[in-house]
Enzyme design. Structure first.
Site, PDB file in Angstrom:
ATOM      1  N   CYS A 153      30.966  26.786  40.132  1.00  0.00           N
ATOM      2  CA  CYS A 153      31.844  27.024  41.292  1.00  0.00           C
ATOM      3  C   CYS A 153      31.100  26.953  42.623  1.00  0.00           C
ATOM      4  O   CYS A 153      31.729  26.882  43.680  1.00  0.00           O
ATOM      5  CB  CYS A 153      32.566  28.354  41.155  1.00  0.00           C
ATOM      6  SG  CYS A 153      33.555  28.451  39.661  1.00  0.00           S
ATOM      7  N   HIS A 188      35.202  30.317  48.349  1.00  0.00           N
ATOM      8  CA  HIS A 188      35.566  29.871  47.001  1.00  0.00           C
ATOM      9  C   HIS A 188      36.774  30.692  46.560  1.00  0.00           C
ATOM     10  O   HIS A 188      36.803  31.915  46.704  1.00  0.00           O
ATOM     11  CB  HIS A 188      34.383  30.094  46.051  1.00  0.00           C
ATOM     12  CG  HIS A 188      34.735  29.880  44.619  1.00  0.00           C
ATOM     13  ND1 HIS A 188      35.470  28.789  44.199  1.00  0.00           N
ATOM     14  CD2 HIS A 188      34.476  30.613  43.511  1.00  0.00           C
ATOM     15  CE1 HIS A 188      35.633  28.863  42.889  1.00  0.00           C
ATOM     16  NE2 HIS A 188      35.049  29.965  42.447  1.00  0.00           N
ATOM     17  N   ASN A 199      41.660  29.031  40.429  1.00  0.00           N
ATOM     18  CA  ASN A 199      40.246  28.739  40.673  1.00  0.00           C
ATOM     19  C   ASN A 199      39.962  27.307  40.208  1.00  0.00           C
ATOM     20  O   ASN A 199      39.967  27.036  39.012  1.00  0.00           O
ATOM     21  CB  ASN A 199      39.406  29.756  39.893  1.00  0.00           C
ATOM     22  CG  ASN A 199      37.913  29.554  40.072  1.00  0.00           C
ATOM     23  OD1 ASN A 199      37.473  28.540  40.608  1.00  0.00           O
ATOM     24  ND2 ASN A 199      37.136  30.518  39.615  1.00  0.00           N
TER      25      ASN A 199
HETATM   26  O1  UT7 Z   1      34.284  31.314  40.127  1.00  0.00           O
HETATM   27  C1  UT7 Z   1      33.796  32.502  39.579  1.00  0.00           C
HETATM   28  C2  UT7 Z   1      34.600  32.690  38.345  1.00  0.00           C
HETATM   29  N1  UT7 Z   1      35.196  33.899  38.023  1.00  0.00           N
HETATM   30  C3  UT7 Z   1      35.574  34.938  38.797  1.00  0.00           C
HETATM   31  O2  UT7 Z   1      35.387  35.034  39.952  1.00  0.00           O
HETATM   32  C4  UT7 Z   1      36.253  36.047  38.078  1.00  0.00           C
HETATM   33  C5  UT7 Z   1      35.741  37.391  38.481  1.00  0.00           C
HETATM   34  N2  UT7 Z   1      36.425  38.435  37.755  1.00  0.00           N
HETATM   35  C6  UT7 Z   1      37.731  38.694  37.906  1.00  0.00           C
HETATM   36  O3  UT7 Z   1      38.402  38.049  38.678  1.00  0.00           O
HETATM   37  C7  UT7 Z   1      38.330  39.840  37.129  1.00  0.00           C
HETATM   38  O4  UT7 Z   1      37.297  40.525  36.448  1.00  0.00           O
HETATM   39  C8  UT7 Z   1      39.404  39.383  36.115  1.00  0.00           C
HETATM   40  C9  UT7 Z   1      40.630  38.912  36.862  1.00  0.00           C
HETATM   41  C10 UT7 Z   1      38.881  38.250  35.243  1.00  0.00           C
HETATM   42  C11 UT7 Z   1      39.805  40.545  35.222  1.00  0.00           C
HETATM   43  O5  UT7 Z   1      40.275  41.621  36.011  1.00  0.00           O
HETATM   44  P1  UT7 Z   1      39.703  43.082  35.760  1.00  0.00           P
HETATM   45  O6  UT7 Z   1      40.414  43.967  36.681  1.00  0.00           O
HETATM   46  O7  UT7 Z   1      38.206  43.034  35.842  1.00  0.00           O
HETATM   47  O8  UT7 Z   1      40.201  43.351  34.278  1.00  0.00           O
HETATM   48  P2  UT7 Z   1      39.333  43.726  32.991  1.00  0.00           P
HETATM   49  O9  UT7 Z   1      38.513  42.566  32.522  1.00  0.00           O
HETATM   50  O10 UT7 Z   1      38.640  45.038  33.220  1.00  0.00           O
HETATM   51  O11 UT7 Z   1      40.476  43.965  31.935  1.00  0.00           O
HETATM   52  C12 UT7 Z   1      41.430  45.037  32.087  1.00  0.00           C
HETATM   53  C13 UT7 Z   1      42.472  44.899  30.992  1.00  0.00           C
HETATM   54  C14 UT7 Z   1      41.869  44.694  29.595  1.00  0.00           C
HETATM   55  O12 UT7 Z   1      42.676  45.379  28.662  1.00  0.00           O
HETATM   56  P3  UT7 Z   1      42.251  46.821  28.094  1.00  0.00           P
HETATM   57  O13 UT7 Z   1      40.930  46.607  27.432  1.00  0.00           O
HETATM   58  O14 UT7 Z   1      42.170  47.725  29.298  1.00  0.00           O
HETATM   59  O15 UT7 Z   1      43.360  47.150  27.166  1.00  0.00           O
HETATM   60  C15 UT7 Z   1      41.986  43.212  29.379  1.00  0.00           C
HETATM   61  O16 UT7 Z   1      42.058  42.880  27.995  1.00  0.00           O
HETATM   62  O17 UT7 Z   1      43.273  43.751  31.239  1.00  0.00           O
HETATM   63  C16 UT7 Z   1      43.323  42.943  30.047  1.00  0.00           C
HETATM   64  N3  UT7 Z   1      43.523  41.562  30.409  1.00  0.00           N
HETATM   65  C17 UT7 Z   1      44.746  41.043  30.608  1.00  0.00           C
HETATM   66  N4  UT7 Z   1      45.968  41.587  30.532  1.00  0.00           N
HETATM   67  C18 UT7 Z   1      47.014  40.789  30.805  1.00  0.00           C
HETATM   68  C19 UT7 Z   1      42.589  40.587  30.612  1.00  0.00           C
HETATM   69  N5  UT7 Z   1      43.202  39.436  30.933  1.00  0.00           N
HETATM   70  C20 UT7 Z   1      44.530  39.686  30.946  1.00  0.00           C
HETATM   71  C21 UT7 Z   1      45.673  38.907  31.208  1.00  0.00           C
HETATM   72  N6  UT7 Z   1      46.881  39.509  31.127  1.00  0.00           N
HETATM   73  N7  UT7 Z   1      45.583  37.604  31.551  1.00  0.00           N
END
Ligand code: UT7
Length: 322
Positions: free
Chosen positions: A116, A249, A279
């Site tokens: 990215c 980005h 993204n």
């Molecule tokens: O270019 C660089 C590339 N990437 C990024 O910049 C991404 C950076 N990270 C993020 O944007 C965030 O960490 C995410 C959007 C990927 C995730 O958000 P988060 O607030 O960090 O969520 P999390 O990973 O802590 O997950 C919270 C919950 C989990 O469930 P449990 O374990 O609490 O039951 C995940 O399994 O959300 C769940 N979850 C979802 N739920 C519904 C993860 N993906 C999804 C989804 N829909 N698509």
């Protein structure tokens, strides 16, 4: 004194927008529009159809950038494509793009792979080529078909990414353009965002899909983006108050808000496309920049800050006068 200045921009998004609900329905995901919008800001993304490759998207964006710069294909003596989803193992997507655009100048063409941050890397390399005097007119493109490396069973990643391309023409100029740029990497963080597979013996070996520790990426991104933004603004002898536009980005609206806050920039000064594009990795900054320019918000003479972060881990920023 020679400067490197952006003289034209272009971008391309394949197909129609795909809403969160449509994506969820198509892949039977255990997710919701509310979750995706609240955690990421993403409402839709575009995916390239079967047989459409990164060089096809790059061609459309590149064609527009050339037209905007008033340049003919043979004026281009350097083609750099930033991509992590190239058409082939080789030749490079840049070489394919050079041929598609009918560039016969015999100039250099190569790909840059910094995920990215790829466009930041490509732009800075082109800047150095131009400042050295070796090249005069570069086409710098970020082009991705990330949909090809998404695991539709991994809801934590497949909802985040989209396909697209953005391009700029960067030329030698007597007028100031790029004011400061900086690139960084820390390879010890390679495992928090990766596609840990390869092609070998006629098949994919390892894991050919995007894997990410989202929270680790989030924390890292917020920290390094604020640092590198401060670095280039200080290097140019300016302050955050001098910035007209932040073109970040477009990974996650919360990362953008957090970096803007740390840097004291109001959100009104941010060009945002994450809602509509998702993204698009190396394409996201030039896509957002082109949207800012074509919508009439970014004007000639404005001071613009690009910043990006991605797998590797890699990150970088460029401050420029448009
Ligand atoms: O270019 C660089 C590339 N990437 C990024 O910049 C991404 C950076 N990270 C993020 O944007 C965030 O960490 C995410 C959007 C990927 C995730 O958000 P988060 O607030 O960090 O969520 P999390 O990973 O802590 O997950 C919270 C919950 C989990 O469930 P449990 O374990 O609490 O039951 C995940 O399994 O959300 C769940 N979850 C979802 N739920 C519904 C993860 N993906 C999804 C989804 N829909 N698509």
């Amino acid at each position: 004194m020679i400067h490197a200045r952006i003289t034209g921009t272009g971008s391309y998004l394949p197909g129609s927008p795909i809403s969160n609900d449509a994506l969820i329905a198509a892949h039977g995901l255990d997710s919701s529009d509310d979750w995706i919008v609240e955690r990421t800001g993403i409402k839709a993304r575009h995916f390239a159809g079967p047989g459409v490759a990164a060089s096809d998207l790059a061609y459309e964006a590149g064609r527009q950038a050339l037209a905007a710069a008033g340049r003919a294909p043979n004026d281009i003596d350097l083609v750099i494509v930033a991509t992590s989803t190239p058409d082939y193992v080789f030749p490079s997507t840049a070489a394919l793009l050079q041929a598609k655009l009918g560039i016969k100048s015999g100039g250099a063409a190569f790909d840059v792979q910094a995920v990215c941050s790829g466009f930041m890397y490509a732009l800075t390399i082109a800047e150095k080529f131009i400042l050295s005097g070796s090249h005069k007119c570069a086409l710098v493109v970020g082009a991705e078909v990330f949909s090809r490396i998404l695991d539709w069973k991994d809801r934590g990643t497949c909802v985040l990414f989209g396909d697209g391309a953005g391009a700029v023409v960067l030329e030698a100029s007597a007028e100031p353009g790029i004011l400061a740029s900086s690139l960084h990497a820390d390879g010890s963080y390679n495992s928090i965002l990766s596609v840990p597979g390869q092609v070998s013996g006629g098949q994919a070996i390892g894991d050919p899909f995007v894997r990410m520790d989202g929270q680790a990426v989030f924390k890292f991104a917020v920290k390094v983006l604020a640092e590198v933004a401060s670095e280039v603004v200080a290097a140019a002898g300016l302050t955050p108050a001098d910035i007209d536009w932040l073109v970040p980005h477009q990974a996650n609206i919360r990362i953008i808000q957090s970096t803007a806050r740390k840097f004291g920039l109001p959100m009104e000064k941010c060009i945002l496309t994450v809602h509509d594009h998702g993204n698009t990795s190396a394409a996201s900054i030039p896509l957002a920049f082109d949207h800012g320019v074509r919508s009439g918000r970014i004007k000639c003479g404005d001071v613009v800050l690009f910043e990006g972060v991605g797998g590797g881990f890699t990150w970088g920023a460029t401050l420029l006068k448009y």
